[in-house]
Scaffold this active site. Sequence first.
Site, PDB file in Angstrom:
ATOM      1  N   SER A 143       0.867  -1.182   0.000  1.00  0.00           N
ATOM      2  CA  SER A 143       0.000   0.000   0.000  1.00  0.00           C
ATOM      3  C   SER A 143       0.902   1.230   0.000  1.00  0.00           C
ATOM      4  CB  SER A 143      -0.852  -0.009   1.284  1.00  0.00           C
ATOM      5  OG  SER A 143      -1.464   1.241   1.498  1.00  0.00           O
ATOM      6  N   TYR A 156      -2.505  -2.247  10.362  1.00  0.00           N
ATOM      7  CA  TYR A 156      -2.540  -2.265   8.887  1.00  0.00           C
ATOM      8  C   TYR A 156      -1.245  -1.663   8.339  1.00  0.00           C
ATOM      9  CZ  TYR A 156      -4.089  -1.461   4.069  1.00  0.00           C
ATOM     10  OH  TYR A 156      -4.191  -1.459   2.697  1.00  0.00           O
TER      11      TYR A 156
HETATM   12  P1  NAP Z   1     -11.458  -5.949  -0.545  1.00  0.00           P
HETATM   13  O1  NAP Z   1     -12.353  -5.261  -1.492  1.00  0.00           O
HETATM   14  O2  NAP Z   1     -11.862  -6.021   0.891  1.00  0.00           O
HETATM   15  O3  NAP Z   1     -11.155  -7.419  -1.071  1.00  0.00           O
HETATM   16  C1  NAP Z   1     -10.278  -8.246  -0.353  1.00  0.00           C
HETATM   17  C2  NAP Z   1     -10.762  -9.667  -0.442  1.00  0.00           C
HETATM   18  O4  NAP Z   1      -9.875 -10.459   0.387  1.00  0.00           O
HETATM   19  C3  NAP Z   1     -12.171  -9.841   0.133  1.00  0.00           C
HETATM   20  O5  NAP Z   1     -12.939 -10.704  -0.667  1.00  0.00           O
HETATM   21  C4  NAP Z   1     -11.874 -10.451   1.502  1.00  0.00           C
HETATM   22  O6  NAP Z   1     -12.934 -11.229   2.021  1.00  0.00           O
HETATM   23  C5  NAP Z   1     -10.679 -11.309   1.173  1.00  0.00           C
HETATM   24  N1  NAP Z   1     -10.014 -11.770   2.388  1.00  0.00           N
HETATM   25  C6  NAP Z   1      -9.959 -11.163   3.603  1.00  0.00           C
HETATM   26  N2  NAP Z   1      -9.320 -11.933   4.477  1.00  0.00           N
HETATM   27  C7  NAP Z   1      -8.958 -13.059   3.807  1.00  0.00           C
HETATM   28  C8  NAP Z   1      -8.284 -14.244   4.180  1.00  0.00           C
HETATM   29  N3  NAP Z   1      -7.880 -14.455   5.445  1.00  0.00           N
HETATM   30  N4  NAP Z   1      -8.073 -15.194   3.248  1.00  0.00           N
HETATM   31  C9  NAP Z   1      -8.520 -15.014   1.975  1.00  0.00           C
HETATM   32  N5  NAP Z   1      -9.178 -13.924   1.563  1.00  0.00           N
HETATM   33  C10 NAP Z   1      -9.401 -12.953   2.476  1.00  0.00           C
HETATM   34  O7  NAP Z   1      -9.986  -5.275  -0.571  1.00  0.00           O
HETATM   35  P2  NAP Z   1      -9.263  -4.381  -1.726  1.00  0.00           P
HETATM   36  O8  NAP Z   1      -9.507  -2.967  -1.423  1.00  0.00           O
HETATM   37  O9  NAP Z   1      -9.554  -4.925  -3.078  1.00  0.00           O
HETATM   38  O10 NAP Z   1      -7.743  -4.637  -1.313  1.00  0.00           O
HETATM   39  C11 NAP Z   1      -6.967  -5.692  -1.860  1.00  0.00           C
HETATM   40  C12 NAP Z   1      -5.535  -5.523  -1.380  1.00  0.00           C
HETATM   41  O11 NAP Z   1      -5.038  -4.261  -1.803  1.00  0.00           O
HETATM   42  C13 NAP Z   1      -5.403  -5.549   0.145  1.00  0.00           C
HETATM   43  O12 NAP Z   1      -4.219  -6.237   0.497  1.00  0.00           O
HETATM   44  C14 NAP Z   1      -5.305  -4.080   0.511  1.00  0.00           C
HETATM   45  O13 NAP Z   1      -4.637  -3.868   1.721  1.00  0.00           O
HETATM   46  C15 NAP Z   1      -4.542  -3.549  -0.693  1.00  0.00           C
HETATM   47  N6  NAP Z   1      -4.737  -2.115  -0.922  1.00  0.00           N
HETATM   48  C16 NAP Z   1      -5.984  -1.612  -1.164  1.00  0.00           C
HETATM   49  C17 NAP Z   1      -6.128  -0.246  -1.376  1.00  0.00           C
HETATM   50  C18 NAP Z   1      -7.472   0.381  -1.669  1.00  0.00           C
HETATM   51  O14 NAP Z   1      -7.555   1.605  -1.658  1.00  0.00           O
HETATM   52  N7  NAP Z   1      -8.505  -0.400  -1.943  1.00  0.00           N
HETATM   53  C19 NAP Z   1      -5.007   0.599  -1.316  1.00  0.00           C
HETATM   54  C20 NAP Z   1      -3.764   0.044  -1.048  1.00  0.00           C
HETATM   55  C21 NAP Z   1      -3.635  -1.315  -0.865  1.00  0.00           C
HETATM   56  P3  NAP Z   1     -13.841 -10.583   3.195  1.00  0.00           P
HETATM   57  O15 NAP Z   1     -14.571  -9.458   2.549  1.00  0.00           O
HETATM   58  O16 NAP Z   1     -14.689 -11.737   3.622  1.00  0.00           O
HETATM   59  O17 NAP Z   1     -12.899 -10.090   4.270  1.00  0.00           O
END
Ligand code: NAP
Length: 240
Positions: A143, A156
């Site tokens: 991130s 986080y």
């Molecule tokens: P998201 O929409 O919440 O999707 C993440 C997915 O991972 C969800 O389906 C979640 O399921 C699943 N998950 C959670 N815990 C898990 C586990 N123990 N085993 C397997 N799957 C699991 O998140 P996103 O925003 O797309 O983010 C994806 C990645 O990018 C993350 O690592 C996040 O930190 C990183 N990131 C995101 C952003 C942003 O702005 N969106 C920015 C920087 C970095 P549940 O919903 O059931 O928890």
Amino acid sequence: MGRVDGKTAIVTGGALGIGKATAERLAGEGAQVAVTDLKDDEGASVVTDIEAVGGTARYWHMDVSDEDEVKRVFDEVADAFGGIDVLVNNAGISGPDKPTHELTEAEWDEVMAVNEKGVFFCTKHAIPYMQEAGGGSIITLSSIYGLISAPDIPPYHASKGAVRLMTKTDALEYAEDDIRVNSVHPGFIWTPLVEEYLSGKGDVEKGREQLDELPPSATSANQETSPTASSTWRPTSRSS
Ligand code: NAP
């Protein structure tokens, strides 16, 4: 010809958000994609969408924080698709929005188990397949907060900093096996994770408006240490 024709790619947390988009893009570029997540219905529908446009994908339920499950699923993916060439360590949670002195050990461990130990388990069990294949590529979602920090969600930010250095170590360690290991550092992207993060602060709509106004330079990757209070940003005050 796609950029990853014939390769096998595993995407963790592939049912929603960035993971879903990544799975669809990899399939569009010719990979056989293993979509893995906790959300079985949403994961299965990503597979349906990929197959509807001629791609190859299959869904596995997999909790990245459970090493036995990670190993079993990776073995099954390799059996089904003939190896593992690409791993996208995407699964992540934002965790509780509390200051450090109010966090419990269990709250800290929950975030680390997914965001940091999950990356360790998945990388650990992908590497032998990549060595066998003579190379591979591992991409970990860190991130912007793995580069700078902000005054909220301490576990986080710690987890995203940890995977950044885990990536650097593994990149050096496995270069001789032709395994590339990289981390990516997005700013805010509108996904369920960000919605949940903003709802923890009390006002999703106001938070989104503030995010929309945020220029990319406000989360500059150049700032590695000691940001001043005015140079960091938080959407709304922390809800109690
Ligand atoms: P998201 O929409 O919440 O999707 C993440 C997915 O991972 C969800 O389906 C979640 O399921 C699943 N998950 C959670 N815990 C898990 C586990 N123990 N085993 C397997 N799957 C699991 O998140 P996103 O925003 O797309 O983010 C994806 C990645 O990018 C993350 O690592 C996040 O930190 C990183 N990131 C995101 C952003 C942003 O702005 N969106 C920015 C920087 C970095 P549940 O919903 O059931 O928890």
